[in-house]
Design a protein around this motif. Sequence first.
Motif, mmCIF file in Angstrom:
data_model
loop_
_atom_site.group_PDB
_atom_site.id
_atom_site.type_symbol
_atom_site.label_atom_id
_atom_site.label_comp_id
_atom_site.label_asym_id
_atom_site.label_seq_id
_atom_site.Cartn_x
_atom_site.Cartn_y
_atom_site.Cartn_z
ATOM 1 N N GLN B 120 5.513 10.970 -12.795
ATOM 2 C CA GLN B 120 4.462 9.992 -13.090
ATOM 3 C C GLN B 120 4.919 9.012 -14.167
ATOM 4 O OE1 GLN B 120 1.227 9.666 -11.674
ATOM 5 N NE2 GLN B 120 2.231 10.910 -10.116
ATOM 6 N N GLN B 133 1.431 2.275 -22.697
ATOM 7 C CA GLN B 133 0.680 1.997 -21.465
ATOM 8 C C GLN B 133 0.773 3.173 -20.508
ATOM 9 O OE1 GLN B 133 2.640 -1.649 -20.351
ATOM 10 N NE2 GLN B 133 0.911 -2.920 -20.987
ATOM 11 N N ARG B 137 -2.643 5.090 -19.708
ATOM 12 C CA ARG B 137 -3.176 4.738 -18.391
ATOM 13 C C ARG B 137 -2.785 5.733 -17.311
ATOM 14 N NH1 ARG B 137 -6.941 1.010 -17.647
ATOM 15 N NH2 ARG B 137 -6.090 0.887 -15.548
ATOM 16 N N ILE B 138 -1.636 6.369 -17.473
ATOM 17 C CA ILE B 138 -1.135 7.205 -16.381
ATOM 18 C C ILE B 138 -1.190 8.690 -16.734
ATOM 19 C CG2 ILE B 138 0.823 7.624 -14.818
ATOM 20 C CD1 ILE B 138 -0.461 4.771 -14.613
ATOM 21 N N PRO B 141 -5.005 10.272 -18.544
ATOM 22 C CA PRO B 141 -6.133 10.440 -17.628
ATOM 23 C C PRO B 141 -5.932 11.588 -16.628
ATOM 24 C CG PRO B 141 -5.482 8.132 -17.722
ATOM 25 C CD PRO B 141 -4.452 8.903 -18.472
ATOM 26 N N GLN B 142 -4.678 11.847 -16.280
ATOM 27 C CA GLN B 142 -4.437 12.936 -15.334
ATOM 28 C C GLN B 142 -4.526 14.295 -16.009
ATOM 29 O OE1 GLN B 142 -1.150 12.533 -12.506
ATOM 30 N NE2 GLN B 142 -0.924 10.449 -13.239
ATOM 31 N N ALA B 220 -11.688 12.950 -7.538
ATOM 32 C CA ALA B 220 -10.837 11.879 -7.069
ATOM 33 C C ALA B 220 -9.519 12.405 -6.532
ATOM 34 C CB ALA B 220 -10.598 10.900 -8.206
ATOM 35 N N PHE B 221 -8.903 13.334 -7.268
ATOM 36 C CA PHE B 221 -7.567 13.755 -6.813
ATOM 37 C C PHE B 221 -7.352 15.223 -6.804
ATOM 38 C CE2 PHE B 221 -7.615 12.615 -11.250
ATOM 39 C CZ PHE B 221 -6.883 13.573 -11.906
#
Lengths: 277, 221
Positions: B120, B133, B137-138, B141-142, B220-221
Motif C-alpha cells: 500500500q 500523504q 490518506r492510505i 485509514p486502513q 467498504a473493504f
Amino acid sequence: MDFDVSQSRDSLPSRSSEDLLDQSLAPTEEILIRVSKLNKYFGDKHVLKDIDFEVHRREVVALIGPSGSGKSTLIRCLNALEKPTSGEVYIHGDRLNPNLSLKQLSVLRRDLGMVFQNFNLFPHMTVIQNVTEAPLLVRKMPKDQAMALGEELLAKVGLSEKRDVYPSRLSGGQKQRVAIARALAMQPRALLFDEPTSALDPELVGEVLKVMKDLAYEGSTMVVVTHEMQFARDVSDRVVFMSDGAIVEQGDPEELFRRPQHKRTQMFLERIMSILP
Amino acid sequence: MDLAARAFPALLLGAVNTVIYCVSSFPIALLLGLLLAVMASSRFIWFRAPARTFIEVIRGTPMIAQIFILYYGIGALLGVYGLAGLINAWTAGIISLAINYAAYEAEIFRAGLLSVDKGQTEAAYSLGLTGSQSFFRIVLPQAIPFMIPPFVNDFIYMLKDSAIVSVISGTELTSVLTFWVTRNTSDSFPLYFIAIVFYLLMSLPTSYIARLFERRLRAAF
C-alpha cells in the motif's frame, strides 16, 4: 533503434493498418530511463550485478528471465522502491539519488507509473477514488477535472460501470485494469509493470494484456517484467533476458526468441516454451 | 432502600466525573499514542529511542506511582514558580491517565499500522504521494478499523482505572462508592448495585457505538 512492425505486430487484430504506417509512435532516440553500473545487495546476496540499461521514449521493453534473476529488483530500483547499493539511475535526465528525501523522491516518482503484481489498490477507496486520489492530492487538480480524467481512464480500461465499487468486489483482472488506470492518471512519462499478470487466474490474463497492448500501440513507454513470452514477443520492441542478477542478452524479440545467442537464454526459452502450446 | 435514594445523587455525580476524566484523557492518550507509535517506527534512532523509553517506562511502572509523582512532585516543582494552582486532582488525574494509556495505545497503533500491507505504501509512493500523504490518506485509514476493538477495550478499562484519581483526592464513581460503603457497611449491597449499573451504563453504549462504527468502516473493504 529499428521499429519493425511488419514482423511482430501485424498478427494482432487490435491494430489497424493505418496505425501500422504511423511511424510517429515508433521508439525515439530520446533516452527516458538510464541505468548505469547498478549494483544491489540484499545482505550478502548480490542480486543486481553491474547493470547498464536504457529505455527510450515510446519503447516497450520486456524483462524476462528465471525467478530470482533480479528483474523485479531492477524495475523497483527505477522508481526508488529499492535503493541501489551502487550505481546510478536517471529518469529523464534527473538523477535518482538514494539520499534524496522522501519529498524529493515523490516528485521524481511522478514521472513513472507503476503496476504491481498484487495490484495494491487502496481497499478503502472506490474505483474512481483510487484513480483520482493522486491527481487530486499530488497534482492538486480541480475535482471536476480529476473526475473527468478518472472517468476517461476507466472507460479506456473498460471499467466505467465499476466506478463506485470497492476493489474487493472486483476480479483480479479488473483490479489490475483499475491499477493501470490509476497509474495513468498521473500522466507519467513511462509505465513500469512488475509481473502484472502473475497473480491472475489464467482466464483473466488476456483482459490485462489487451489493455497493455493498447497502451503499447499508443506509443507509451513501458518496462514490463513478465513471464508472458507471447506478450514479450508480440508487443515489445526489445527483450532483455536476465539471469543471476545480470543482463545476459537483449535485442529484437523475434531475433532473441528465434536465435538466442547465449546458452542460458537458450535453456530458459526451451524450458518455458516447452510448456507453451 | 432509603440509603440508596440518599446515595443516588452522589453516585450519579461520581459517575459523571468518571465520564469527564475518561472523555478528556482518552483522546489525549490516542493523539500521544499515535505520535509515540510513529516515533517508535521511525528509522531515526533519536526519534525511536525516546519513544521506546517512554513506552517501556510508563508501561513498566505502577500508575499509582506516576500519579503521585505528577501530583506531588511536579506540583511542588511548579509551586516554586508560583504555578501550583495548575496541578489539582482534575489536571493531575487527566494527565496521568492520558500519559499512562498513551503508552498502551501506542502499541495498538503500531500493531495496526504494521498490519497494513507494505504494498500500500509502495503504491502510494509510486504515485508520487509524500510520506505524510501516504500515511494519513492510505495507511492510517486502513489500520483504524482493526484498532477500534482494542481501543474500546482500553477505554472501558479506563472507566474503571480512573478510580485511581481518588488517591489524590479526585472524586469519581468508585471513590464515592467507597465513601458511602465505609459509612454503611451493614447495608452496602444497594450501593454496589447502583455503582455496577452506572458502570454498565457507561461501558455498554461505548461498546455498542464502537461496533456500529467499526462495522461501517469495515463494510467498504
